[in-house]
Design an enzyme around this catalytic site. Structure first.
Site, mmCIF file in Angstrom:
data_model
loop_
_atom_site.group_PDB
_atom_site.id
_atom_site.type_symbol
_atom_site.label_atom_id
_atom_site.label_comp_id
_atom_site.label_asym_id
_atom_site.label_seq_id
_atom_site.Cartn_x
_atom_site.Cartn_y
_atom_site.Cartn_z
ATOM 1 N N ALA A 1 1.271 -1.325 0.370
ATOM 2 C CA ALA A 1 -0.089 -0.398 0.381
ATOM 3 C C ALA A 1 0.851 1.200 0.188
ATOM 4 C CB ALA A 1 -0.911 0.068 1.355
ATOM 5 N N VAL B 1 4.073 1.368 -1.469
ATOM 6 C CA VAL B 1 5.020 1.815 -2.490
ATOM 7 C C VAL B 1 3.796 2.375 -3.431
ATOM 8 C CG1 VAL B 1 6.123 0.611 -4.381
ATOM 9 C CG2 VAL B 1 6.718 0.088 -1.897
ATOM 10 N N ASP C 1 1.739 -8.239 19.089
ATOM 11 C CA ASP C 1 1.459 -8.360 20.551
ATOM 12 C C ASP C 1 0.493 -7.270 21.187
ATOM 13 O OD1 ASP C 1 3.342 -9.910 21.130
ATOM 14 O OD2 ASP C 1 4.773 -8.787 21.995
ATOM 15 N N MET D 1 2.692 -16.502 23.107
ATOM 16 C CA MET D 1 4.353 -14.806 23.182
ATOM 17 C C MET D 1 3.228 -13.468 24.104
ATOM 18 S SD MET D 1 6.461 -14.448 19.631
ATOM 19 C CE MET D 1 7.382 -15.519 19.121
ATOM 20 N N ARG E 1 -16.134 -30.506 39.356
ATOM 21 C CA ARG E 1 -17.507 -30.026 38.932
ATOM 22 C C ARG E 1 -17.289 -31.249 37.620
ATOM 23 N NH1 ARG E 1 -15.781 -24.612 39.629
ATOM 24 N NH2 ARG E 1 -15.277 -25.124 36.689
ATOM 25 N N GLN F 1 3.068 -18.388 15.675
ATOM 26 C CA GLN F 1 2.394 -17.246 15.880
ATOM 27 C C GLN F 1 2.411 -15.551 15.299
ATOM 28 O OE1 GLN F 1 1.437 -16.891 20.700
ATOM 29 N NE2 GLN F 1 3.284 -17.950 20.438
ATOM 30 N N ARG F 2 3.760 -15.872 14.724
ATOM 31 C CA ARG F 2 4.533 -15.454 13.964
ATOM 32 C C ARG F 2 3.991 -15.195 12.481
ATOM 33 N NH1 ARG F 2 8.925 -11.996 16.722
ATOM 34 N NH2 ARG F 2 10.201 -11.964 15.209
#
Ligand code: F6P
Length: 324
Positions: free
Chosen positions: A22, A24, A128, A170, A212, A256-257
């Site tokens: 976006a 560039v 994060d 993370m 329970r 996760q990355r």
């Protein structure tokens, strides 16, 4: 302004490529000359600077990671490092910068502007979601969905073996991924840096859940929890309550990355990229793009470290209410 540079800095985050595209293409649409700076501030110091055009960013909107590579650069924390970087920008005639990254990256941009008059705009890019001033950062939504998928998979095996799983997400200073993934994955407990973890209370919660009738449980741990990482917490629980010896620990880590950015992250990155370049064209500097109430706005870049993005504390109540 004729020449703008773009870089990614700090931990990569899904959606960074959509932002680069976006940025560039917005520059090209405004007849600017666009430059990509490789490996963050380290590449700036090293002069790893290349011209980019609309074709340089073809076919990347759906790719995780960052085409420009990224780095955490110690040298840029020093006055000399920033002076060397500014000299490289001057050599290429670059007057404006778009920095995609987290808090640390913004500090660098702020100082570069103050010391060398380079106009800087920040785009919040980190899984994060811990940047003040914006409700969402580029990459958080994708990482969250990856985390939820991991919990779903672990729940299958946890249920089959009647086990407790401690799942580490993370988040050194912020429990956004842990809290949201725990809620979305129906975890029994979320341990995050935003609240104090007391092992005896955690043991009570697990014992009550078992009483329970729960035979398996998921405890999500943010890596920065005050009681330790997931392995440490699992060990402390086993020591305090030997009946919970059937525990397993899974660290989701860098999974996760990576990965294909969600539509939300692509749209967020796209909106922020366009608005970031337009801000530079309007003569603005030391601002960051921010997502607030479904709108992308501009805020002072210092908001990113002078304020803190916190999740709604009511989520703790919801989690407790539902983990019966
Ligand atoms: O800031 C993003 C982040 O993924 C954090 O959640 C994590 O603590 C850190 O980066 C990991 O850094 P590295 O990739 O350098 O190990």
């Amino acid at each position: 302004m004729k020449r703008i540079g773009v870089l990614t800095s700090g931990g990569d985050a899904p959606g960074m490529n959509a932002a680069i595209r976006a940025i560039v293409r917005t520059g090209v649409a405004h007849d600017l000359e666009m430059y990509g700076i490789k490996r963050g501030y380290q590449g700036m110091i090293d002069g790893a600077i290349e011209a980019m055009d609309a074709r340089s960013v073809s076919g990347i909107i759906h790719r995780g990671g960052t085409l420009l590579h990224t780095a955490r650069c110690e040298a840029f924390r020093e006055v000399e490092g920033r002076a060397a970087a500014a000299a490289q920008l001057a050599r290429h005639g670059i007057e404006g910068l778009v920095v995609i990254g987290g808090n640390g990256s913004y500090h660098g941009a702020y100082k570069l502007c103050q010391e060398h008059g380079i106009a800087c705009v920040g785009l919040p890019g980190t899984i994060d979601n811990d940047i003040g001033g914006t409700q969402y950062t580029i990459g958080f939504d994708t990482a969250l969905n990856t985390a939820v998928e991991a919990i779903d998979r672990l729940r299958d095996t946890a249920a089959s073996h009647d086990r407790i799983f401690f799942v580490e997400m993370m988040g050194r200073c912020s429990g956004f991924i842990a809290m949201y993934s725990g809620l979305a994955g129906g975890a029994e407990e979320m341990l995050v840096p935003e609240s104090i973890t007391v092992i005896s209370e955690l043991v009570d919660i697990l014992r009550e859940a078992r009483a329970r009738g729960k035979t398996s449980m998921i405890v999500v741990v943010a890596e920065g929890d005050d009681a330790g990482d997931a392995s440490t917490i699992a060990r402390k629980v086993r020591e305090a309550a030997p009946e919970f010896k059937k525990t397993r620990v899974t660290v989701i880590g860098h999974l996760q990355r990576g990965g294909t950015p969600t539509a939300f992250d692509r749209v967020l990155a796209t909106r922020m990229g366009v608005i970031g370049v337009e801000a530079l064209l309007e003569g603005k500097s030391n601002v960051m793009t921010a997502f607030e109430n479904n709108t992308v706005t501009l805020r002072p870049i210092a908001d990113s470290w002078e304020t803190y993005n916190k999740f709604d504390p009511d989520l703790f109540r919801l989690a407790k209410l539902l983990s019966v």
